[in-house]
Scaffold this motif. Sequence first.
Motif, PDB file in Angstrom:
ATOM      1  N   SER A 136     -37.237  17.115  15.724  1.00 36.22           N
ATOM      2  CA  SER A 136     -38.694  16.918  14.678  1.00 36.22           C
ATOM      3  C   SER A 136     -38.824  15.506  15.080  1.00 36.22           C
ATOM      4  N   SER A 137     -37.748  14.544  14.993  1.00 39.65           N
ATOM      5  CA  SER A 137     -38.227  13.045  15.424  1.00 39.65           C
ATOM      6  C   SER A 137     -38.834  13.092  16.648  1.00 39.65           C
ATOM      7  N   MET A 138     -38.518  13.704  17.741  1.00 41.77           N
ATOM      8  CA  MET A 138     -39.148  13.612  19.114  1.00 41.77           C
ATOM      9  C   MET A 138     -40.681  14.062  18.651  1.00 41.77           C
ATOM     10  N   ILE A 139     -40.899  15.151  18.103  1.00 40.06           N
ATOM     11  CA  ILE A 139     -42.201  15.588  17.677  1.00 40.06           C
ATOM     12  C   ILE A 139     -43.269  14.392  16.900  1.00 40.06           C
ATOM     13  N   LEU A 140     -42.386  13.720  16.195  1.00 38.84           N
ATOM     14  CA  LEU A 140     -43.071  12.750  15.265  1.00 38.84           C
ATOM     15  C   LEU A 140     -43.476  11.586  16.366  1.00 38.84           C
ATOM     16  N   PHE A 141     -42.425  11.138  17.190  1.00 42.24           N
ATOM     17  CA  PHE A 141     -42.707  10.201  18.018  1.00 42.24           C
ATOM     18  C   PHE A 141     -43.810  10.340  18.799  1.00 42.24           C
ATOM     19  N   THR A 142     -43.693  11.582  19.433  1.00 46.25           N
ATOM     20  CA  THR A 142     -44.779  11.993  20.598  1.00 46.25           C
ATOM     21  C   THR A 142     -46.067  12.038  19.922  1.00 46.25           C
ATOM     22  N   SER A 143     -46.071  12.494  18.535  1.00 43.73           N
ATOM     23  CA  SER A 143     -47.654  12.578  18.164  1.00 43.73           C
ATOM     24  C   SER A 143     -48.257  11.600  17.480  1.00 43.73           C
ATOM     25  N   LEU A 144     -47.380  10.309  17.230  1.00 42.02           N
ATOM     26  CA  LEU A 144     -47.699   9.264  16.358  1.00 42.02           C
ATOM     27  C   LEU A 144     -48.817   8.230  17.416  1.00 42.02           C
ATOM     28  N   SER A 145     -49.665   7.685  16.696  1.00 38.22           N
ATOM     29  CA  SER A 145     -50.750   6.781  17.089  1.00 38.22           C
ATOM     30  C   SER A 145     -51.123   5.931  16.124  1.00 38.22           C
ATOM     31  N   PRO A 146     -51.730   4.709  16.570  1.00 37.96           N
ATOM     32  CA  PRO A 146     -51.956   3.715  15.556  1.00 37.96           C
ATOM     33  C   PRO A 146     -52.888   4.027  14.446  1.00 37.96           C
ATOM     34  N   GLU A 147     -53.637   4.902  14.814  1.00 45.31           N
ATOM     35  CA  GLU A 147     -54.609   5.773  13.667  1.00 45.31           C
ATOM     36  C   GLU A 147     -53.627   6.516  12.727  1.00 45.31           C
ATOM     37  N   ARG A 148     -52.640   7.362  13.201  1.00 46.55           N
ATOM     38  CA  ARG A 148     -51.928   8.169  12.431  1.00 46.55           C
ATOM     39  C   ARG A 148     -50.769   7.310  11.480  1.00 46.55           C
ATOM     40  N   MET A 149     -50.395   6.113  11.877  1.00 47.92           N
ATOM     41  CA  MET A 149     -50.027   5.306  11.139  1.00 47.92           C
ATOM     42  C   MET A 149     -50.112   5.262   9.670  1.00 47.92           C
ATOM     43  N   LYS A 150     -51.688   5.117   9.409  1.00 44.57           N
ATOM     44  CA  LYS A 150     -52.147   5.081   8.249  1.00 44.57           C
ATOM     45  C   LYS A 150     -51.592   6.384   7.433  1.00 44.57           C
ATOM     46  N   ASP A 151     -51.543   7.492   7.915  1.00 51.22           N
ATOM     47  CA  ASP A 151     -50.979   8.790   7.155  1.00 51.22           C
ATOM     48  C   ASP A 151     -49.743   8.366   6.623  1.00 51.22           C
ATOM     49  N   HIS A 157     -31.805   7.356  11.583  1.00 50.66           N
ATOM     50  CA  HIS A 157     -31.192   6.335  12.300  1.00 50.66           C
ATOM     51  C   HIS A 157     -29.936   5.865  11.816  1.00 50.66           C
ATOM     52  N   GLN A 158     -30.079   5.613  10.504  1.00 49.96           N
ATOM     53  CA  GLN A 158     -28.685   4.997   9.643  1.00 49.96           C
ATOM     54  C   GLN A 158     -27.694   6.135   9.966  1.00 49.96           C
ATOM     55  N   LYS A 159     -27.646   7.261   9.874  1.00 48.51           N
ATOM     56  CA  LYS A 159     -26.814   8.338   9.939  1.00 48.51           C
ATOM     57  C   LYS A 159     -26.356   8.702  11.347  1.00 48.51           C
ATOM     58  N   GLN A 160     -27.382   8.583  12.489  1.00 52.54           N
ATOM     59  CA  GLN A 160     -27.289   8.787  13.662  1.00 52.54           C
ATOM     60  C   GLN A 160     -27.572   7.656  14.775  1.00 52.54           C
ATOM     61  N   PRO A 161     -26.831   6.555  14.643  1.00 48.22           N
ATOM     62  CA  PRO A 161     -27.593   5.347  15.401  1.00 48.22           C
ATOM     63  C   PRO A 161     -27.802   5.537  16.997  1.00 48.22           C
ATOM     64  N   ASP A 162     -27.030   6.571  17.296  1.00 49.32           N
ATOM     65  CA  ASP A 162     -27.085   6.831  18.897  1.00 49.32           C
ATOM     66  C   ASP A 162     -28.220   7.722  19.179  1.00 49.32           C
ATOM     67  N   SER A 163     -28.715   8.330  18.208  1.00 42.61           N
ATOM     68  CA  SER A 163     -29.927   9.332  18.485  1.00 42.61           C
ATOM     69  C   SER A 163     -31.201   8.500  18.953  1.00 42.61           C
ATOM     70  N   GLU A 164     -31.748   8.875  20.049  1.00 46.07           N
ATOM     71  CA  GLU A 164     -32.698   8.049  20.692  1.00 46.07           C
ATOM     72  C   GLU A 164     -34.150   8.088  19.843  1.00 46.07           C
ATOM     73  N   TRP A 165     -34.573   9.389  19.408  1.00 46.20           N
ATOM     74  CA  TRP A 165     -35.970   9.387  18.915  1.00 46.20           C
ATOM     75  C   TRP A 165     -36.151   8.770  17.556  1.00 46.20           C
ATOM     76  N   PRO A 166     -35.348   8.641  16.574  1.00 50.10           N
ATOM     77  CA  PRO A 166     -35.431   7.808  15.248  1.00 50.10           C
ATOM     78  C   PRO A 166     -35.344   6.531  15.722  1.00 50.10           C
ATOM     79  N   PHE A 167     -34.721   5.790  16.407  1.00 51.18           N
ATOM     80  CA  PHE A 167     -34.564   4.557  17.070  1.00 51.18           C
ATOM     81  C   PHE A 167     -35.843   4.028  17.749  1.00 51.18           C
ATOM     82  N   LEU A 168     -36.496   5.037  18.449  1.00 51.54           N
ATOM     83  CA  LEU A 168     -37.763   4.776  19.267  1.00 51.54           C
ATOM     84  C   LEU A 168     -39.219   4.730  18.484  1.00 51.54           C
ATOM     85  N   ILE A 169     -38.795   5.621  17.290  1.00 52.58           N
ATOM     86  CA  ILE A 169     -39.933   5.533  16.069  1.00 52.58           C
ATOM     87  C   ILE A 169     -40.095   4.326  15.540  1.00 52.58           C
TER      88      ILE A 169
END
Length: 437
Positions: free
Chosen positions: A140-155, A170-182
């Motif tokens: 689900s973090s991958m979907i959020l990362f992929t779909s986010l844009s500067p305009e959607r940051m307002k949402d 990210h706090q619970k899974q510091p090694d997980s790539e997607w929350p970190f990238l978001i």
Amino acid sequence: MKETAPRTIFQRVLDILKKSSHAVELACRDPSQVEHLASSLQLITECFRCLRNACIECAANQNSIRNLDTIGVAVDLILLFRELRVEQESLLTAFRCGLQFLGNIASRNEDSQSIVWAHAFPELFLSCLNHSDKKIVAYSSMILFTSLSPERMKDLEENLNIAIDVIAAHQKQPDSEWPFLIITDHFLKSPELIEAMYAKLSNQERVTLLDLVIAKIVGEEPLTKDEVTVFLRHAELVASTFVDQCRAVLKLTAGQHTNDEEVLATIRLLDVLCEMSANTELLGYLQVYPGLLERTIDVLRLIHAAERDTPNIFTTTGCIKEGDISNMAEGFKSHLIRLIGNLCYKNKDNQDKVNELDGIPLILDGCGLDGSNPFLTQWVVYAIRNLTEDNSQNQDLIAKMEEQGLADVSLLKKMGFEVEKRGEKLILKSPGDKPPP
């Protein structure tokens, strides 16, 4: 490039998906039906796998599948899975495959990203980012990362719980790539979101976020011009919060360990300020930030006074244990002095201000210096050098302190400073020029 499949195949897969989803709906209404879901879940899983694989690096397949409104059906089904709230493996597998499909159909396809966002935001993210299954959180973090844009940051600014869930993930899974990238690629580019979110984070989550701010500043790649503009806004938030809250650390002098997390968050604010003020493009802003230098000296003085009154957590012991709260406190004194040194770097107004506030004797007057804490000594050397560079008034003060026995001669020598008498004048000779850390 994956071969394009006929639209009719995707229509058949979608029909199977819709038919099988009725069994899931039934189980949501009647929990006793969950045990009869096995065959439906298997079919759903295979449908999602087929769609997921067809979307890999194939815009034509992505478009065909999207135009059948498969995204809406998939999101509705995933929300039903969450509603079931059972942890059986067959359900989790279908759940994961559905999320992977949404991630793949949105990958590098702006039209799909727009449709995924329209269907998934905010319910899907609120349902999945805090799930107990690590893979569901990651996908689900991958979907959020992929779909986010500067305009959607307002949402996200209007749905702060989603942003907070990403920090928690990210706090619970510091090694997980997607929350970190978001956080690093999206959140840190939006000072408005960071400011709104920071007020609502727990202290533990604040430490997590501030650690990522530090990582960005000290990373191998220097901040770009655009990033510097954004980080000046972050600097405003960090400096204002530190000025307001830094006295929280004084609770430790009284042995109040009831909320170490609040103290750690304040300590991390100071760590961020040290790294920000070591960046030449951010330093000028912090050097003139109202009250920052004064409050830093004020807290150092209060800690020093408390340390003299009775031994406490700030008393230098020379014994440092990894992760120990007292280790954090030790670093706090060092970093107060480091920040003072940074704020005075080639800045005559701040050099004079420290003198006016009697900060120079405070920095020199032990501050727990007993030879067992090399880090503290290092930052005292650095601060004194920056306070005396091209500032004869501050040099004279230290030279007179030494003559009157108010400054420890052996300490000054150990730090590389020497006082020399030339006629009636005392001259302070400092160590060779060094760039700021």
